[in-house]
Design a protein around this motif. Sequence first.
Motif, PDB file in Angstrom:
ATOM      1  N   TYR A 203      -0.429  24.768 -15.266  1.00 65.29           N
ATOM      2  CA  TYR A 203      -0.898  23.683 -14.418  1.00 65.29           C
ATOM      3  C   TYR A 203      -0.326  22.394 -14.983  1.00 65.29           C
ATOM      4  CZ  TYR A 203      -3.861  20.576 -11.702  1.00 65.29           C
ATOM      5  OH  TYR A 203      -4.310  19.607 -10.840  1.00 65.29           O
ATOM      6  N   ILE A 204       0.344  21.617 -14.141  1.00 66.87           N
ATOM      7  CA  ILE A 204       0.926  20.339 -14.559  1.00 66.87           C
ATOM      8  C   ILE A 204       0.073  19.227 -13.968  1.00 66.87           C
ATOM      9  CG2 ILE A 204       2.981  18.905 -14.628  1.00 66.87           C
ATOM     10  CD1 ILE A 204       4.559  21.509 -13.861  1.00 66.87           C
ATOM     11  N   HIS A 205      -0.494  18.422 -14.847  1.00 65.20           N
ATOM     12  CA  HIS A 205      -1.370  17.328 -14.425  1.00 65.20           C
ATOM     13  C   HIS A 205      -0.591  16.016 -14.504  1.00 65.20           C
ATOM     14  CE1 HIS A 205      -5.087  15.211 -13.709  1.00 65.20           C
ATOM     15  NE2 HIS A 205      -4.878  14.472 -14.784  1.00 65.20           N
ATOM     16  N   THR A 206      -0.489  15.311 -13.358  1.00 70.04           N
ATOM     17  CA  THR A 206       0.215  14.033 -13.319  1.00 70.04           C
ATOM     18  C   THR A 206      -0.782  12.899 -13.080  1.00 70.04           C
ATOM     19  OG1 THR A 206       0.657  13.973 -10.936  1.00 70.04           O
ATOM     20  CG2 THR A 206       2.215  15.220 -12.314  1.00 70.04           C
ATOM     21  N   ASP A 207      -0.259  11.695 -13.063  1.00 71.16           N
ATOM     22  CA  ASP A 207      -1.107  10.514 -12.899  1.00 71.16           C
ATOM     23  C   ASP A 207      -1.343  10.124 -11.449  1.00 71.16           C
ATOM     24  OD1 ASP A 207       1.530   9.856 -12.536  1.00 71.16           O
ATOM     25  OD2 ASP A 207       1.447   7.987 -13.644  1.00 71.16           O
ATOM     26  N   GLN A 208      -0.450  10.543 -10.552  1.00 69.84           N
ATOM     27  CA  GLN A 208      -0.578  10.127  -9.155  1.00 69.84           C
ATOM     28  C   GLN A 208       0.263  11.011  -8.237  1.00 69.84           C
ATOM     29  OE1 GLN A 208       0.849   6.093  -8.875  1.00 69.84           O
ATOM     30  NE2 GLN A 208       2.577   6.511 -10.213  1.00 69.84           N
ATOM     31  N   PHE A 209      -0.001  10.891  -6.941  1.00 67.66           N
ATOM     32  CA  PHE A 209       0.669  11.709  -5.934  1.00 67.66           C
ATOM     33  C   PHE A 209       2.185  11.565  -5.997  1.00 67.66           C
ATOM     34  CE2 PHE A 209       2.363  12.268  -1.605  1.00 67.66           C
ATOM     35  CZ  PHE A 209       2.042  13.603  -1.413  1.00 67.66           C
TER      36      PHE A 209
ATOM     37  N   HIS B  63      -2.812  16.103  -9.373  1.00 67.40           N
ATOM     38  CA  HIS B  63      -3.136  14.798  -9.950  1.00 67.40           C
ATOM     39  C   HIS B  63      -4.587  14.401  -9.694  1.00 67.40           C
ATOM     40  CE1 HIS B  63      -1.906  14.168  -5.822  1.00 67.40           C
ATOM     41  NE2 HIS B  63      -2.721  13.131  -5.817  1.00 67.40           N
ATOM     42  N   ASP B  64      -5.237  15.038  -8.736  1.00 62.99           N
ATOM     43  CA  ASP B  64      -6.612  14.648  -8.435  1.00 62.99           C
ATOM     44  C   ASP B  64      -7.533  15.845  -8.203  1.00 62.99           C
ATOM     45  OD1 ASP B  64      -5.639  15.535  -6.033  1.00 62.99           O
ATOM     46  OD2 ASP B  64      -6.204  13.753  -4.894  1.00 62.99           O
ATOM     47  N   SER B  65      -7.131  17.002  -8.686  1.00 62.37           N
ATOM     48  CA  SER B  65      -7.987  18.180  -8.535  1.00 62.37           C
ATOM     49  C   SER B  65      -7.920  19.026  -9.801  1.00 62.37           C
ATOM     50  CB  SER B  65      -7.546  19.020  -7.330  1.00 62.37           C
ATOM     51  OG  SER B  65      -6.234  19.499  -7.516  1.00 62.37           O
ATOM     52  N   GLU B  66      -8.952  19.803 -10.017  1.00 59.43           N
ATOM     53  CA  GLU B  66      -8.956  20.703 -11.165  1.00 59.43           C
ATOM     54  C   GLU B  66      -8.210  21.975 -10.813  1.00 59.43           C
ATOM     55  OE1 GLU B  66     -12.398  21.438 -13.450  1.00 59.43           O
ATOM     56  OE2 GLU B  66     -13.149  19.403 -13.223  1.00 59.43           O
ATOM     57  N   PRO B  67      -7.563  22.554 -11.794  1.00 62.34           N
ATOM     58  CA  PRO B  67      -6.808  23.783 -11.537  1.00 62.34           C
ATOM     59  C   PRO B  67      -7.732  24.989 -11.378  1.00 62.34           C
ATOM     60  CG  PRO B  67      -6.739  23.248 -13.846  1.00 62.34           C
ATOM     61  CD  PRO B  67      -7.440  22.110 -13.164  1.00 62.34           C
ATOM     62  N   PRO B  68      -7.260  25.993 -10.662  1.00 64.92           N
ATOM     63  CA  PRO B  68      -8.034  27.231 -10.553  1.00 64.92           C
ATOM     64  C   PRO B  68      -7.895  28.052 -11.834  1.00 64.92           C
ATOM     65  CG  PRO B  68      -5.954  27.469  -9.418  1.00 64.92           C
ATOM     66  CD  PRO B  68      -6.017  26.043  -9.903  1.00 64.92           C
TER      67      PRO B  68
ATOM     68  N   SER C 233      -0.053  12.714 -17.458  1.00 62.74           N
ATOM     69  CA  SER C 233      -0.829  11.499 -17.180  1.00 62.74           C
ATOM     70  C   SER C 233      -1.068  10.755 -18.489  1.00 62.74           C
ATOM     71  CB  SER C 233      -2.162  11.853 -16.515  1.00 62.74           C
ATOM     72  OG  SER C 233      -3.063  12.363 -17.458  1.00 62.74           O
ATOM     73  N   ASN C 234      -1.628   9.559 -18.365  1.00 59.77           N
ATOM     74  CA  ASN C 234      -1.905   8.743 -19.552  1.00 59.77           C
ATOM     75  C   ASN C 234      -3.331   8.903 -20.041  1.00 59.77           C
ATOM     76  OD1 ASN C 234       0.186   7.470 -20.755  1.00 59.77           O
ATOM     77  ND2 ASN C 234      -0.095   5.510 -19.750  1.00 59.77           N
ATOM     78  N   GLU C 235      -4.030   9.867 -19.494  1.00 61.19           N
ATOM     79  CA  GLU C 235      -5.410  10.103 -19.881  1.00 61.19           C
ATOM     80  C   GLU C 235      -5.616  11.560 -20.261  1.00 61.19           C
ATOM     81  OE1 GLU C 235      -7.963   8.805 -16.743  1.00 61.19           O
ATOM     82  OE2 GLU C 235      -7.050   6.813 -16.670  1.00 61.19           O
ATOM     83  N   THR C 236      -6.700  11.821 -20.958  1.00 60.49           N
ATOM     84  CA  THR C 236      -7.059  13.194 -21.293  1.00 60.49           C
ATOM     85  C   THR C 236      -7.701  13.836 -20.067  1.00 60.49           C
ATOM     86  OG1 THR C 236      -7.489  12.561 -23.580  1.00 60.49           O
ATOM     87  CG2 THR C 236      -8.436  14.647 -22.829  1.00 60.49           C
ATOM     88  N   PRO C 237      -7.113  14.916 -19.560  1.00 55.60           N
ATOM     89  CA  PRO C 237      -7.739  15.590 -18.414  1.00 55.60           C
ATOM     90  C   PRO C 237      -9.116  16.125 -18.807  1.00 55.60           C
ATOM     91  CG  PRO C 237      -5.475  16.333 -18.721  1.00 55.60           C
ATOM     92  CD  PRO C 237      -5.841  15.528 -19.928  1.00 55.60           C
ATOM     93  N   SER C 238     -10.110  15.902 -17.969  1.00 53.88           N
ATOM     94  CA  SER C 238     -11.478  16.310 -18.284  1.00 53.88           C
ATOM     95  C   SER C 238     -11.622  17.818 -18.438  1.00 53.88           C
ATOM     96  CB  SER C 238     -12.433  15.811 -17.197  1.00 53.88           C
ATOM     97  OG  SER C 238     -12.089  16.368 -15.937  1.00 53.88           O
ATOM     98  N   PHE C 239     -10.696  18.578 -17.899  1.00 50.04           N
ATOM     99  CA  PHE C 239     -10.768  20.038 -17.881  1.00 50.04           C
ATOM    100  C   PHE C 239      -9.867  20.702 -18.920  1.00 50.04           C
ATOM    101  CE2 PHE C 239      -8.075  18.277 -14.546  1.00 50.04           C
ATOM    102  CZ  PHE C 239      -6.826  18.765 -14.921  1.00 50.04           C
TER     103      PHE C 239
END
Length: 140
Positions: A36-42, A79-84, A94-100
């Motif tokens: 899962y790749i988490h980005t900062d924006q769309f 960028h705005d949803s949690e992975p399955p 992203s520049n933040e720690t993903p909550s998940f």
Amino acid sequence: MTRIAFYVGSSQHLQARLLLACKLVEKALAQGLQVYIHTDQFSTSTRLDELLWTYSDLSFIPHALAPSTERGLKVLIGHDSEPPEPCELLINLSNETPSFFERFERMAEVLDQEETILVAGRKRYQTYRNHGYTLDYHQL
């Protein structure tokens, strides 16, 4: 506990970070990992989506933007949803720690030399270290 690796590139350009993420995805797929790749924006998610199709003539990386109903995909970008589930490798752009992030076995933090990226990355590194996570660091 999540194993965390920092990959720090020598460039100051988002494109270089995205290319590094593509290489990490290719390596993870060779190991059979769900990514899962988490980005900062769309806009970053769509840019990476396009790049994964075109960055190498010798590779094919089936993927989709999250959330996706496609079955059997090993790579999702969001960028705005949690992975399955299942969760094996998280690549954080992203520049933040993903909550998940703790749901993942491993996480790759991809940084470059842009000041805001480096400062935020250093803070995350300190936070992870202070909480006892296993950290690796790769200067590229």
